[in-house]
Design an enzyme around this catalytic site. Structure first.
Site, mmCIF file in Angstrom:
data_model
loop_
_atom_site.group_PDB
_atom_site.id
_atom_site.type_symbol
_atom_site.label_atom_id
_atom_site.label_comp_id
_atom_site.label_asym_id
_atom_site.label_seq_id
_atom_site.Cartn_x
_atom_site.Cartn_y
_atom_site.Cartn_z
ATOM 1 N N ARG A 70 -7.178 -6.699 -5.550
ATOM 2 C CA ARG A 70 -5.761 -6.466 -5.788
ATOM 3 C C ARG A 70 -4.930 -7.281 -4.802
ATOM 4 O O ARG A 70 -5.362 -7.570 -3.696
ATOM 5 C CB ARG A 70 -5.425 -4.974 -5.616
ATOM 6 C CG ARG A 70 -5.903 -4.115 -6.794
ATOM 7 C CD ARG A 70 -5.507 -2.659 -6.630
ATOM 8 N NE ARG A 70 -6.261 -1.995 -5.596
ATOM 9 C CZ ARG A 70 -5.843 -1.781 -4.357
ATOM 10 N NH1 ARG A 70 -4.630 -2.176 -3.975
ATOM 11 N NH2 ARG A 70 -6.603 -1.169 -3.473
ATOM 12 N N TYR A 198 -8.403 -9.950 -12.248
ATOM 13 C CA TYR A 198 -9.095 -8.889 -11.502
ATOM 14 C C TYR A 198 -8.666 -7.494 -11.994
ATOM 15 O O TYR A 198 -7.479 -7.248 -12.238
ATOM 16 C CB TYR A 198 -8.819 -9.022 -9.991
ATOM 17 C CG TYR A 198 -9.354 -7.814 -9.263
ATOM 18 C CD1 TYR A 198 -10.736 -7.640 -9.103
ATOM 19 C CD2 TYR A 198 -8.507 -6.803 -8.821
ATOM 20 C CE1 TYR A 198 -11.237 -6.499 -8.485
ATOM 21 C CE2 TYR A 198 -9.005 -5.666 -8.195
ATOM 22 C CZ TYR A 198 -10.368 -5.517 -8.038
ATOM 23 O OH TYR A 198 -10.866 -4.387 -7.449
ATOM 24 N N LYS A 207 -4.359 1.003 -12.402
ATOM 25 C CA LYS A 207 -3.423 1.189 -11.285
ATOM 26 C C LYS A 207 -1.973 1.072 -11.750
ATOM 27 O O LYS A 207 -1.100 1.804 -11.296
ATOM 28 C CB LYS A 207 -3.706 0.156 -10.191
ATOM 29 C CG LYS A 207 -5.130 0.173 -9.689
ATOM 30 C CD LYS A 207 -5.512 1.505 -9.119
ATOM 31 C CE LYS A 207 -6.926 1.490 -8.560
ATOM 32 N NZ LYS A 207 -7.298 2.804 -8.030
ATOM 33 N N HIS A 227 -4.247 9.324 -6.865
ATOM 34 C CA HIS A 227 -5.435 8.473 -6.663
ATOM 35 C C HIS A 227 -6.575 9.386 -6.194
ATOM 36 O O HIS A 227 -6.953 9.359 -5.022
ATOM 37 C CB HIS A 227 -5.081 7.418 -5.608
ATOM 38 C CG HIS A 227 -6.076 6.312 -5.476
ATOM 39 N ND1 HIS A 227 -6.229 5.579 -4.320
ATOM 40 C CD2 HIS A 227 -6.968 5.792 -6.350
ATOM 41 C CE1 HIS A 227 -7.166 4.665 -4.488
ATOM 42 N NE2 HIS A 227 -7.630 4.773 -5.706
ATOM 43 N N SER A 249 -9.036 3.155 -1.503
ATOM 44 C CA SER A 249 -9.992 2.357 -2.263
ATOM 45 C C SER A 249 -11.222 2.036 -1.422
ATOM 46 O O SER A 249 -11.099 1.745 -0.227
ATOM 47 C CB SER A 249 -9.339 1.042 -2.685
ATOM 48 O OG SER A 249 -8.099 1.316 -3.295
ATOM 49 N N CYS A 251 -13.680 3.897 -0.337
ATOM 50 C CA CYS A 251 -14.048 4.858 0.721
ATOM 51 C C CYS A 251 -14.988 5.930 0.187
ATOM 52 O O CYS A 251 -15.073 7.019 0.753
ATOM 53 C CB CYS A 251 -12.815 5.514 1.306
ATOM 54 S SG CYS A 251 -11.871 4.423 2.377
ATOM 55 N N ASP A 278 -11.495 8.298 -9.862
ATOM 56 C CA ASP A 278 -10.431 7.474 -9.277
ATOM 57 C C ASP A 278 -9.015 8.015 -9.480
ATOM 58 O O ASP A 278 -8.191 7.866 -8.598
ATOM 59 C CB ASP A 278 -10.524 6.056 -9.855
ATOM 60 C CG ASP A 278 -9.713 5.041 -9.059
ATOM 61 O OD1 ASP A 278 -9.741 5.113 -7.817
ATOM 62 O OD2 ASP A 278 -9.046 4.186 -9.667
ATOM 63 N N ARG A 367 -17.911 -5.355 -8.656
ATOM 64 C CA ARG A 367 -17.699 -4.101 -9.391
ATOM 65 C C ARG A 367 -18.650 -3.936 -10.563
ATOM 66 O O ARG A 367 -19.179 -4.912 -11.101
ATOM 67 C CB ARG A 367 -16.262 -4.086 -9.941
ATOM 68 C CG ARG A 367 -15.176 -4.175 -8.882
ATOM 69 C CD ARG A 367 -14.928 -2.832 -8.276
ATOM 70 N NE ARG A 367 -13.933 -2.868 -7.206
ATOM 71 C CZ ARG A 367 -13.116 -1.843 -6.944
ATOM 72 N NH1 ARG A 367 -13.150 -0.744 -7.664
ATOM 73 N NH2 ARG A 367 -12.272 -1.912 -5.938
HETATM 74 C C1 OXD Z 1 -9.052 0.566 -6.237
HETATM 75 C C2 OXD Z 1 -9.864 0.735 -7.449
HETATM 76 O O1 OXD Z 1 -8.834 -0.565 -5.784
HETATM 77 O O2 OXD Z 1 -10.059 1.890 -7.859
HETATM 78 O O3 OXD Z 1 -8.593 1.592 -5.711
HETATM 79 O O4 OXD Z 1 -10.288 -0.266 -8.053
HETATM 80 MN MN MN Z 2 -8.947 3.376 -6.758
#
Ligand code: OXD
Ligand code: MN
Length: 583
Positions: A70, A198, A207, A227, A249, A251, A278, A367
């Site tokens: 991002r 991306y 998002k 989130h 993100s 974590c 998420d 990912r």
């Molecule tokens: C983030 C995702 O960046 O979930 O938080 O991809």
């Molecule tokens: Mn996320």
């Protein structure tokens, strides 16, 4: 005409004219459509087939190396009044923003196919769900949206019945970082994203819609777009508590959402089920509780670190029907990333022969995209139109010092302060430095579509007559000792903290009060079967470092002050209360 909804038909026509797309495809979500687009992506080289025997129907996509995360510095919220987006967002006036980005879109789809993707965020029949339409020139985006949302004919039917939808326009453009913007127009329920393929920049349901536009809609309509993962925790008596947990993100939200409890817990009858990893949309039900849905239908998870010992459920879902982005591959064409196993990769994420001297095989933000239904612990309750009732909200961050393992808020307002003042070390999910501590309130720093102070005020409004709100907790799995080793074993052992949380919710366990909030009594905390970890170790993780916290609270106060007069007094009151207890 492919829709009965005039507003949609007109918008599509106008976009075709503006972008000069060669061809328009209205996505239906059918299996034939999936196959056709997979074949096209294989032809163009955007997909590479992975080992069909070990990974049937799995594909590898390698991004432009400049387009792997991002881009917060290029992400804008565009509202009439600058004050409405707060210091937490980049702002541009809508007129200027439209002009800037429309200029980029002009003629950008010449020679390209334009896909129209009607999608629904959440179960098609849920009143909590919201719909959108993404127009994109990326077939890779279409295949990801197919996994991440309920897309196609059913979504279109709902959109036509409702008559409104969030408009999302996307083009990969030239993939030039200097010609890249992710723009949101919450007052127009519109998103325009140019120049990136991306996930977080290009899968507009995620998002952009479910969090940035979603949080704005939620504020206007009286709900919350967060989130957060959602998991169900079933105790040996068969009662299930649903927990929503916010972490920045990368974590460990995906790992926590799919956690398999330690052996002893499983034998006793504890079980975790997954609703989402998420995003969580929740609103008060008639019973005063918060009811939540996962607006997504798939996982866009971070690959590195996903392994048998960290997340066996994720591994189990990834051997089939999965898109891998920016991972390495082995000699026999299986996807590979650091931490997966001891195989030696043959090719890295840039498509070059793997050389450990050059860098990792998989990009740190590589990912997997996979449908939720492939997860062994996916709960059928995730398809409930009504959602699931939330018993506890957890805020977490990545902090190598200071923040205790778990703390319970004294009240809703105290919990909102806890969420508002979380700070965490940055990760590879966004471009920029990694490992820098920054404030990340409710893990929403990059995702809140309006002024943070108004957002906290909105959170506080839920505490009203008739409400039966979840208990709020903070956690930190990431404390390190003087030798730089993690002090808490984490992963499946986090179950012990979840057990304490649900026992607190059910008034089944005691706690002691500290300046920061209520913490476990060390003697009562379940450490059965946890070898090599003593009650002394636990004590260290629950100690409040008075001087460290005084400095932290001084920073926190300065941080809150940065949001000006709109910060609710209630938060300062809670902060003063902690300060006086520390003294
Ligand atoms: C983030 C995702 O960046 O979930 O938080 O991809
Ligand atoms: Mn996320």
């Amino acid at each position: 005409m492919s829709t009965t909804l005039l507003a949609l038909e007109n918008w599509v026509k106008q976009v075709v004219e503006h972008t000069q797309a060669d061809k328009v495809v209205w996505c239906t979500g059918s299996d034939t459509e999936k196959q056709e687009i997979d074949e096209l992506l294989l032809e163009t080289g955007d997909f590479k087939k992975l080992n069909e025997e070990t990974h049937p129907n799995c594909f590898l996509h390698l991004s432009d190396p400049q387009d792997v995360a991002r881009v917060e510095h290029l992400t804008f919220i565009c509202t009439e009044h600058k004050d409405d987006v707060g210091p937490n967002n980049h702002w541009m006036h809508p007129e200027k923003a439209h002009a800037k980005i429309d200029d980029l879109f002009s003629g950008c789809m010449q020679g390209r196919t334009m896909y129209v993707i009607p999608y629904c965020m959440g179960p098609i029949d849920s009143p909590i769900s919201r719909c959108g339409v993404e127009i994109t020139d990326s077939a890779y985006v279409v295949q990801n949206m197919r996994l991440m949302t309920r897309m196609g004919t059913h979504a279109l039917n709902r959109i036509e019945a409702e008559g409104h939808f969030v408009k999302g326009l996307h083009s990969t453009g030239e993939l030039d970082p200097d010609r890249r913007y992710i723009m949101h127009f919450p007052e127009e329920l519109t998103i325009k994203s140019y120049g990136s393929g991306y996930g977080g920049n290009a899968l507009l349901g995620k998002k952009c819609h479910a969090l940035r536009i979603g949080s704005y809609q939620a504020k206007t309509e009286g709900w919350l777009a967060e989130h957060m993962l959602i998991l169900g925790l079933e105790n040996p008596q068969g009662d299930t508590h649903y927990i929503a947990a916010a972490f920045p993100s990368a974590c460990g939200k995906t790992n926590l959402a799919m956690l398999i409890p330690p052996e002893g817990y499983v034998q006793d009858g504890w079980k975790i089920t997954t609703i989402g990893d998420d995003i969580c949309w929740m609103r008060p039900g008639e019973d005063g509780r918060l009811w939540a849905i996962n607006p997504e239908a798939g996982f866009f998870g971070v690959a590195p670190g996903t392994a048998k010992n960290t997340n066996p459920n994720a591994l189990a879902m990834l051997y089939k029907d999965t898109i891998f982005t920016n991972v390495g591959v082995t000699e026999d064409n299986q996807p590979w990333w650091e931490g997966l196993d001891d195989k030696v990769p043959a090719m890295d994420w840039k498509g070059n022969p793997y050389d450990p001297e050059v860098g990792p095989a998989a990009h740190p933000n590589s990912r997997f995209t996979v449908a939720s239904k492939r997860c062994p612990t996916y709960s059928p309750k995730a398809e409930n139109a009504k959602g699931v009732p939330i018993s506890a909200i957890v805020f977490g961050g990545r902090r190598e010092n200071l923040v205790p393992l778990v703390t319970q808020a004294r009240s809703w307002a105290h919990g909102v302060l806890m969420g508002a003042t979380v700070a965490s070390e940055t990760t590879a999910a966004a471009t920029g430095a990694v490992g820098v501590v920054r404030h990340d309130p409710m893990a929403m720093k990059p995702f809140c579509g309006y002024h943070f102070a108004d957002y906290w005020a909105h959170w506080l409004t839920f505490d009203k007559d008739g409400a039966n709100l979840p208990e709020i907790f903070t956690v930190n799995w990431f404390r390190k000792d003087e030798n730089n080793n993690f002090m808490w074993p984490g992963f499946s052992e986090n179950m012990r903290v979840l057990e304490w949380i649900v026992n607190r919710v059910s008034n089944n366990v005691g706690a002691h009060s500290t300046a920061l909030g209520d913490m476990p009594n060390v003697q009562e905390f379940n450490l059965n079967g946890l070898d090599g970890f003593s009650r002394d170790d636990l004590n260290k993780l629950l100690t409040v470092d008075l001087n460290g916290w005084k400095t932290e609270l001084a920073n926190t106060t300065e941080y809150l002050n940065g949001f000006g007069e709109r910060v609710p007094d209630a938060l300062y009151k809670e902060l003063d209360n902690i300060k006086s207890k520390l003294n």
